[in-house]
Design a protein around this motif. Structure first.
Motif, PDB file in Angstrom:
ATOM      1  N   ASP A  40      -0.752   3.468   3.612  1.00  0.00           N
ATOM      2  CA  ASP A  40      -0.277   2.174   3.105  1.00  0.00           C
ATOM      3  C   ASP A  40       1.050   1.780   3.755  1.00  0.00           C
ATOM      4  OD1 ASP A  40      -2.489   1.984   1.492  1.00  0.00           O
ATOM      5  OD2 ASP A  40      -1.450   2.497  -0.374  1.00  0.00           O
ATOM      6  N   LYS A  41       1.944   2.752   3.923  1.00  0.00           N
ATOM      7  CA  LYS A  41       3.238   2.440   4.542  1.00  0.00           C
ATOM      8  C   LYS A  41       3.049   2.071   6.012  1.00  0.00           C
ATOM      9  CE  LYS A  41       6.221   5.059   1.427  1.00  0.00           C
ATOM     10  NZ  LYS A  41       6.599   3.814   0.706  1.00  0.00           N
ATOM     11  N   LEU A  42       2.209   2.799   6.722  1.00  0.00           N
ATOM     12  CA  LEU A  42       1.984   2.485   8.138  1.00  0.00           C
ATOM     13  C   LEU A  42       1.438   1.069   8.294  1.00  0.00           C
ATOM     14  CD1 LEU A  42       0.464   5.848   9.445  1.00  0.00           C
ATOM     15  CD2 LEU A  42       2.804   5.013   9.749  1.00  0.00           C
ATOM     16  N   ARG A  43       0.548   0.667   7.406  1.00  0.00           N
ATOM     17  CA  ARG A  43       0.025  -0.699   7.466  1.00  0.00           C
ATOM     18  C   ARG A  43       1.125  -1.711   7.157  1.00  0.00           C
ATOM     19  NH1 ARG A  43      -4.575   1.969   4.807  1.00  0.00           N
ATOM     20  NH2 ARG A  43      -6.245   2.147   6.376  1.00  0.00           N
ATOM     21  N   ALA A  44       1.956  -1.380   6.164  1.00  0.00           N
ATOM     22  CA  ALA A  44       3.056  -2.285   5.817  1.00  0.00           C
ATOM     23  C   ALA A  44       4.064  -2.405   6.954  1.00  0.00           C
ATOM     24  CB  ALA A  44       3.745  -1.791   4.548  1.00  0.00           C
ATOM     25  N   PHE A  45       4.236  -1.345   7.723  1.00  0.00           N
ATOM     26  CA  PHE A  45       5.156  -1.386   8.865  1.00  0.00           C
ATOM     27  C   PHE A  45       4.632  -2.282   9.984  1.00  0.00           C
ATOM     28  CE2 PHE A  45       6.406   3.324   7.939  1.00  0.00           C
ATOM     29  CZ  PHE A  45       7.109   2.921   6.805  1.00  0.00           C
ATOM     30  N   GLY A  46       3.325  -2.537   9.988  1.00  0.00           N
ATOM     31  CA  GLY A  46       2.730  -3.353  11.046  1.00  0.00           C
ATOM     32  C   GLY A  46       2.157  -2.545  12.189  1.00  0.00           C
ATOM     33  N   CYS A  47       1.765  -1.294  11.930  1.00  0.00           N
ATOM     34  CA  CYS A  47       1.115  -0.501  12.978  1.00  0.00           C
ATOM     35  C   CYS A  47      -0.127  -1.232  13.484  1.00  0.00           C
ATOM     36  CB  CYS A  47       0.718   0.871  12.441  1.00  0.00           C
ATOM     37  SG  CYS A  47       2.102   1.983  12.183  1.00  0.00           S
ATOM     38  N   ASP A  48      -0.408  -1.098  14.766  1.00  0.00           N
ATOM     39  CA  ASP A  48      -1.535  -1.799  15.365  1.00  0.00           C
ATOM     40  C   ASP A  48      -2.874  -1.263  14.889  1.00  0.00           C
ATOM     41  OD1 ASP A  48      -0.190  -3.602  17.536  1.00  0.00           O
ATOM     42  OD2 ASP A  48       0.804  -1.660  17.680  1.00  0.00           O
ATOM     43  N   GLU A  49      -2.893   0.001  14.496  1.00  0.00           N
ATOM     44  CA  GLU A  49      -4.125   0.612  14.005  1.00  0.00           C
ATOM     45  C   GLU A  49      -3.744   1.745  13.064  1.00  0.00           C
ATOM     46  OE1 GLU A  49      -8.167   2.812  15.818  1.00  0.00           O
ATOM     47  OE2 GLU A  49      -6.478   2.289  17.138  1.00  0.00           O
TER      48      GLU A  49
END
Length: 387
Positions: A40-49
């Motif tokens: 969830d945090k990685l998605r919130a950070f804006g990771c490309d995948e």
């Protein structure tokens, strides 16, 4: 460049993440809450995948730089799992799960890599791609191997991989590393001795498995003292001795012995396995019993690659001003599997004068977070400088 100011700013937030993970430890592959928090945090950070379920419960995040003309891809790995230990720290954020504890600092490793991922997603000041790897089951489960077996390295074309572990006793935020063999291969054995049980008052009528087991425990130390090359590192430890009877007046039918072998070279590993089997057979031949020997090879020797180790040390010096020579470590580390697949390096970051890892009073030192995050970020920005 010293510790990045951004990580000093982020320290309260990253500390909050770390303490939440500490409160909610999960063991081996059962890192379902932890993995969800990470994803969830990685998605919130804006990771490309962001991909979950690699190596059962592992999480992978992909961050692309401002440019990708270099074609370089670097993997950064943190472990997520806790240990089956009852915490005795008395901290406000102590484990809420009885019998589970972050007693090795994997909560800190995960939080630091999340901090680096947040920064790298914000800045993207590099030419290439970063793959952040959050691994379950380092503590004996071989989660690193499972992630590799799932094709992680080829799927994201990872070319180099870097890992980090906190180190109690070293100054907070300092670094230490060594090229070549670093952490030991870790194997385990189980010896089941079978005899003839009976009354303790009639030893002439029994085949005494306790006596056999006692001779085995004593004799197995001759592997280190009389069989192994004295200039090579090897540790043989018997860690469990359990009989089939708990009565005072019964000589047990069966005794089970468990232990571990730590080595730094494959020939010593082969030697230890062969001699354990020979000693068990010899003891049984002497006293008339039988032995069933299970010898299981675990993590291989973790070997740092020379070029990447030199680079990792240079980055550490840029962050903290120095990088010490690390000692050989007879503990195991399943980052070894990743270093068998790709060149890379593993470094130690100081945790200060705390209880040792795997101790019920251990706690990761949050003040080490900016140095650890900065090292991750500098690995990326120096190895793949922006065009």
């Amino acid at each position: 460049m010293p510790v990045k100011n951004r990580f000093a700013e982020l320290l309260p937030e990253i500390t909050e993440w770390r303490r939440d993970l500490h409160e909610n430890p999960e063991i081996l592959f059962d890192t379902h809450r932890t993995s969800k928090v990470v994803a969830d945090k990685l998605r919130a950070f804006g990771c490309d995948e962001v991909v979950e379920g690699i190596g059962r419960t592992g999480v992978v995040g992909v961050i692309k730089g401002k440019s990708s003309g270099s074609g370089k891809v670097i993997g950064l790995r943190a472990d997520m799992d806790a240990l089956p230990i009852h915490e005795q720290t008395g901290l406000d954020y102590a484990s809420k799960t009885d019998g589970a504890m972050h007693a090795c600092g994997h909560d800190g490793h995960t939080a630091m890599l999340l901090g680096a991922a947040k920064y790298l997603s914000e800045t993207r000041n590099f030419d290439g791609t970063v793959v952040v790897i959050f691994q379950p089951a380092e503590e004996g489960g071989g989660g690193g191997k499972e992630m590799c077996d799932d094709g992680m390295m080829d799927r994201w074309n990872i070319q180099e991989v870097y890992g980090m572990h906190n180190w109690p006793g070293n100054p907070v935020g300092s670094f230490a590393i060594r090229p070549g063999a670093f952490f030991a291969a870790t194997d385990v054995f189980t010896i089941t001795l079978e005899g003839k049980g009976g009354h303790a008052a009639k030893p002439q009528e029994v085949i005494d498995t306790t006596l056999m087991a006692a001779h085995f425990v004593t004799s197995v130390q001759s592997i280190v003292s009389r069989n192994a090359d004295p200039v090579k590192q090897i540790v043989v430890s018997v860690t469990s001795f359990e009989t089939s009877s708990k009565a005072f007046n019964v000589i047990p039918q069966r005794v089970e012995i468990k232990g571990t072998v730590r080595t730094m070279a494959e020939d010593q590993r082969d030697l230890a396995e062969r001699r354990i089997k020979d000693i068990a057979a010899g003891v049984c031949a002497t006293f008339g019993g039988t032995a069933d020997v299970e010898y299981q090879r675990g993590y291989p020797v973790m070997v740092n690659h020379e070029e990447q180790t030199d680079f990792a040390a240079d980055v550490a010096r840029s962050v903290s001003g120095s990088c010490d020579d690390a000692p050989l470590v007879m503990g195991g580390e399943d980052f070894a599997f990743m270093l068998e697949e790709r060149p890379g390096a593993y470094i130690l970051v100081g945790n200060g004068e705390t209880a040792p890892v795997h101790h019920p009073e251990y706690n990761f030192t949050d003040e080490a977070i900016p140095a650890g995050c900065s090292w991750w970020a500098e690995i990326v920005e120096k190895r793949m400088p922006a065009a």
